[in-house]
Motif scaffolding. Structure first.
Motif, PDB file in Angstrom:
ATOM      1  N   ALA A 238      -3.147   3.143  13.296  1.00  0.00           N
ATOM      2  CA  ALA A 238      -4.048   2.152  12.692  1.00  0.00           C
ATOM      3  C   ALA A 238      -3.272   0.909  12.265  1.00  0.00           C
ATOM      4  N   CYS A 239      -2.112   1.106  11.670  1.00  0.00           N
ATOM      5  CA  CYS A 239      -1.298  -0.032  11.231  1.00  0.00           C
ATOM      6  C   CYS A 239      -0.793  -0.831  12.432  1.00  0.00           C
TER       7      CYS A 239
ATOM      8  N   HIS B 236       0.842  -1.193   0.000  1.00  0.00           N
ATOM      9  CA  HIS B 236       0.000   0.000   0.000  1.00  0.00           C
ATOM     10  C   HIS B 236       0.882   1.249   0.000  1.00  0.00           C
ATOM     11  N   LEU B 237       0.681   2.105  -0.979  1.00  0.00           N
ATOM     12  CA  LEU B 237       1.463   3.323  -1.121  1.00  0.00           C
ATOM     13  C   LEU B 237       0.561   4.514  -0.820  1.00  0.00           C
TER      14      LEU B 237
ATOM     15  N   TYR C 290      -2.624   5.200  -3.161  1.00  0.00           N
ATOM     16  CA  TYR C 290      -3.525   6.222  -2.621  1.00  0.00           C
ATOM     17  C   TYR C 290      -2.750   7.545  -2.616  1.00  0.00           C
ATOM     18  N   PHE C 291      -2.939   8.321  -3.645  1.00  0.00           N
ATOM     19  CA  PHE C 291      -2.168   9.549  -3.793  1.00  0.00           C
ATOM     20  C   PHE C 291      -3.045  10.784  -3.556  1.00  0.00           C
ATOM     21  N   LEU C 292      -2.407  11.889  -3.268  1.00  0.00           N
ATOM     22  CA  LEU C 292      -3.090  13.154  -2.952  1.00  0.00           C
ATOM     23  C   LEU C 292      -4.034  12.986  -1.764  1.00  0.00           C
ATOM     24  N   VAL C 293      -3.596  12.215  -0.785  1.00  0.00           N
ATOM     25  CA  VAL C 293      -4.375  12.000   0.439  1.00  0.00           C
ATOM     26  C   VAL C 293      -4.090  13.177   1.381  1.00  0.00           C
ATOM     27  N   ARG C 294      -5.060  14.081   1.505  1.00  0.00           N
ATOM     28  CA  ARG C 294      -4.802  15.313   2.252  1.00  0.00           C
ATOM     29  C   ARG C 294      -5.898  15.640   3.275  1.00  0.00           C
ATOM     30  N   SER C 295      -6.732  14.688   3.600  1.00  0.00           N
ATOM     31  CA  SER C 295      -7.756  14.919   4.618  1.00  0.00           C
ATOM     32  C   SER C 295      -7.917  13.658   5.457  1.00  0.00           C
ATOM     33  N   ALA C 296      -8.424  13.850   6.672  1.00  0.00           N
ATOM     34  CA  ALA C 296      -8.636  12.715   7.570  1.00  0.00           C
ATOM     35  C   ALA C 296      -9.656  11.743   6.988  1.00  0.00           C
ATOM     36  N   ARG C 297     -10.657  12.272   6.303  1.00  0.00           N
ATOM     37  CA  ARG C 297     -11.688  11.412   5.703  1.00  0.00           C
ATOM     38  C   ARG C 297     -11.076  10.515   4.617  1.00  0.00           C
ATOM     39  N   GLN C 298     -10.210  11.088   3.782  1.00  0.00           N
ATOM     40  CA  GLN C 298      -9.530  10.286   2.758  1.00  0.00           C
ATOM     41  C   GLN C 298      -8.697   9.188   3.415  1.00  0.00           C
ATOM     42  N   LEU C 299      -8.000   9.558   4.476  1.00  0.00           N
ATOM     43  CA  LEU C 299      -7.129   8.613   5.154  1.00  0.00           C
ATOM     44  C   LEU C 299      -7.917   7.482   5.806  1.00  0.00           C
ATOM     45  N   GLU C 300      -9.074   7.768   6.300  1.00  0.00           N
ATOM     46  CA  GLU C 300      -9.920   6.730   6.899  1.00  0.00           C
ATOM     47  C   GLU C 300     -10.325   5.690   5.855  1.00  0.00           C
ATOM     48  N   ARG C 301     -10.621   6.173   4.641  1.00  0.00           N
ATOM     49  CA  ARG C 301     -10.954   5.231   3.559  1.00  0.00           C
ATOM     50  C   ARG C 301      -9.738   4.369   3.199  1.00  0.00           C
ATOM     51  N   VAL C 302      -8.571   4.987   3.217  1.00  0.00           N
ATOM     52  CA  VAL C 302      -7.335   4.254   2.924  1.00  0.00           C
ATOM     53  C   VAL C 302      -7.119   3.156   3.964  1.00  0.00           C
ATOM     54  N   ILE C 303      -7.274   3.508   5.239  1.00  0.00           N
ATOM     55  CA  ILE C 303      -7.065   2.546   6.322  1.00  0.00           C
ATOM     56  C   ILE C 303      -8.033   1.372   6.201  1.00  0.00           C
ATOM     57  N   LYS C 304      -9.261   1.640   5.798  1.00  0.00           N
ATOM     58  CA  LYS C 304     -10.243   0.580   5.624  1.00  0.00           C
ATOM     59  C   LYS C 304      -9.812  -0.386   4.519  1.00  0.00           C
ATOM     60  N   GLU C 305      -9.272   0.146   3.417  1.00  0.00           N
ATOM     61  CA  GLU C 305      -8.819  -0.705   2.318  1.00  0.00           C
ATOM     62  C   GLU C 305      -7.581  -1.497   2.715  1.00  0.00           C
ATOM     63  N   ILE C 306      -6.711  -0.895   3.528  1.00  0.00           N
ATOM     64  CA  ILE C 306      -5.532  -1.606   4.004  1.00  0.00           C
ATOM     65  C   ILE C 306      -5.959  -2.794   4.866  1.00  0.00           C
ATOM     66  N   GLU C 307      -6.979  -2.569   5.683  1.00  0.00           N
ATOM     67  CA  GLU C 307      -7.490  -3.634   6.552  1.00  0.00           C
ATOM     68  C   GLU C 307      -8.054  -4.794   5.740  1.00  0.00           C
ATOM     69  N   GLU C 308      -8.658  -4.478   4.590  1.00  0.00           N
ATOM     70  CA  GLU C 308      -9.266  -5.516   3.751  1.00  0.00           C
ATOM     71  C   GLU C 308      -8.231  -6.283   2.937  1.00  0.00           C
ATOM     72  N   ALA C 309      -7.043  -5.682   2.713  1.00  0.00           N
ATOM     73  CA  ALA C 309      -5.987  -6.351   1.948  1.00  0.00           C
ATOM     74  C   ALA C 309      -4.659  -6.192   2.687  1.00  0.00           C
ATOM     75  N   PRO C 310      -4.438  -6.972   3.729  1.00  0.00           N
ATOM     76  CA  PRO C 310      -3.236  -6.824   4.556  1.00  0.00           C
ATOM     77  C   PRO C 310      -1.948  -6.890   3.738  1.00  0.00           C
ATOM     78  N   GLY C 311      -0.993  -6.046   4.120  1.00  0.00           N
ATOM     79  CA  GLY C 311       0.286  -6.025   3.422  1.00  0.00           C
ATOM     80  C   GLY C 311       1.185  -4.940   3.986  1.00  0.00           C
ATOM     81  N   ILE C 312       2.256  -4.658   3.297  1.00  0.00           N
ATOM     82  CA  ILE C 312       3.206  -3.634   3.718  1.00  0.00           C
ATOM     83  C   ILE C 312       2.644  -2.252   3.379  1.00  0.00           C
ATOM     84  N   VAL C 313       2.810  -1.309   4.280  1.00  0.00           N
ATOM     85  CA  VAL C 313       2.349   0.056   4.048  1.00  0.00           C
ATOM     86  C   VAL C 313       3.566   0.982   3.977  1.00  0.00           C
ATOM     87  N   MET C 314       3.697   1.670   2.855  1.00  0.00           N
ATOM     88  CA  MET C 314       4.748   2.673   2.700  1.00  0.00           C
ATOM     89  C   MET C 314       4.081   4.026   2.522  1.00  0.00           C
ATOM     90  N   PHE C 315       4.608   5.053   3.182  1.00  0.00           N
ATOM     91  CA  PHE C 315       3.936   6.342   3.063  1.00  0.00           C
ATOM     92  C   PHE C 315       4.893   7.514   3.076  1.00  0.00           C
TER      93      PHE C 315
END
Length: 275
Positions: A82-83, A12-13, A43-68
């Motif tokens: 969250a991670c 996850h990027l 997940y690019f141009l992530v600049r709000s908490a709401r966007q980030l919450e959606r990202v975290i939900k997708e990360i939870e559904e597809a476990p893997g390495i998170v780079m940010f």
């Protein structure tokens, strides 16, 4: 010997900018492991908490390495927490470099979102270089070759165009001129005040392979001298003789990637510019 099966891995990027840095780091990292096939989630141009919450939900559904790469400290903390809760590996890829640089300079980070993409003179220089590469591709506008920083010369399928474009992204004005049997090269190439000219070499066997694959991809059945072994070897030999006669530095692209070829050209350009 049994062939090792490929291993798929979710990566996850997450970035508040274009994500180019993350993508480059991820691909360079995965290239160091055999049989690893990354499944890239961007997940690019992530600049709000709401966007980030959606990202975290997708990360939870597809476990893997998170780079940010996130400049906002609150967003960083939200993602890291969250991670940690999901027991997911999470790394800020630029932190070690930024930390060392900050300590060396004795300055704090500005934490500006998208600071690397600030429109400045260097940015417009790259845009100009890209326009130049497109306008002077494949021998076009050879009257203006003197305005180039470097001119790439080679037979067909020696990666002249993609190398020119890559160099443009580094702010280098690169023109390229093809060597076509029976067609004379522009006289501007041989002028005394010409820019640096670099000859791109390639092995005949490699060139034949590339050209044949290109014809297959184009569903073209008429090959002629384009892939004829004897003709191709003559083309390669004539190019090498020309480069030697003119004293042009060369780069062998037979087994090089575009990035490696461009890096070699940049080194030659640096040497050329030395007093």
């Amino acid at each position: 010997m049994r062939e090792r099966l490929a291993i798929y891995c979710n990566v996850h990027l997450v970035s508040d900018a274009t994500g180019e840095t993350l993508a480059g780091v991820m691909r360079a990292t995965c290239a160091q492991f055999d049989n690893i096939l990354p499944v890239e989630h961007s997940y690019f141009l992530v600049r709000s908490a709401r966007q980030l919450e959606r990202v975290i939900k997708e990360i939870e559904e597809a476990p893997g390495i998170v780079m940010f790469t996130l400049s906002n400290l609150e967003h960083r903390a939200l993602l890291e927490d969250a991670c940690k809760a999901m027991d997911m590996p999470c790394v800020a890829v630029l932190d070690p470099v930024l930390d060392i640089t900050s300590r060396y300079l004795g300055q704090e980070l500005n934490h500006r979102v998208g600071a690397a993409r600030k429109l400045n003179a260097e940015y417009f220089k790259r845009i100009d270089a890209l326009d130049f590469a497109m306008y002077h591709d494949d021998g076009q506008q050879h009257i203006e070759l003197s305005e180039a920083d470097v001119i790439l010369v080679g037979v067909s399928r020696t990666s002249k165009t993609p190398t020119s474009v890559y160099l443009a992204h580094r702010g280098v004005k690169a023109a390229n001129v093809p060597m076509v049997p029976g067609v004379p090269l522009p006289p501007e190439l041989f002028a005394k005040d010409r820019p640096l000219v670099v000859g791109l070499l390639i092995s005949a066997d490699r060139l034949i392979h590339i050209r044949r694959n290109r014809l297959v991809a184009m569903k073209e059945t008429r090959a002629g001298s384009y892939t004829d072994e004897e003709d191709v070897r003559r083309e390669v030999m004539d190019a090498q003789k020309l480069f030697e006669r003119e004293g042009w530095p060369t780069v062998d692209v037979s087994r090089r990637s575009i990035e490696e070829t461009a890096a070699a050209v940049l080194n030659l350009l640096a040497e050329h510019r030395e007093p």
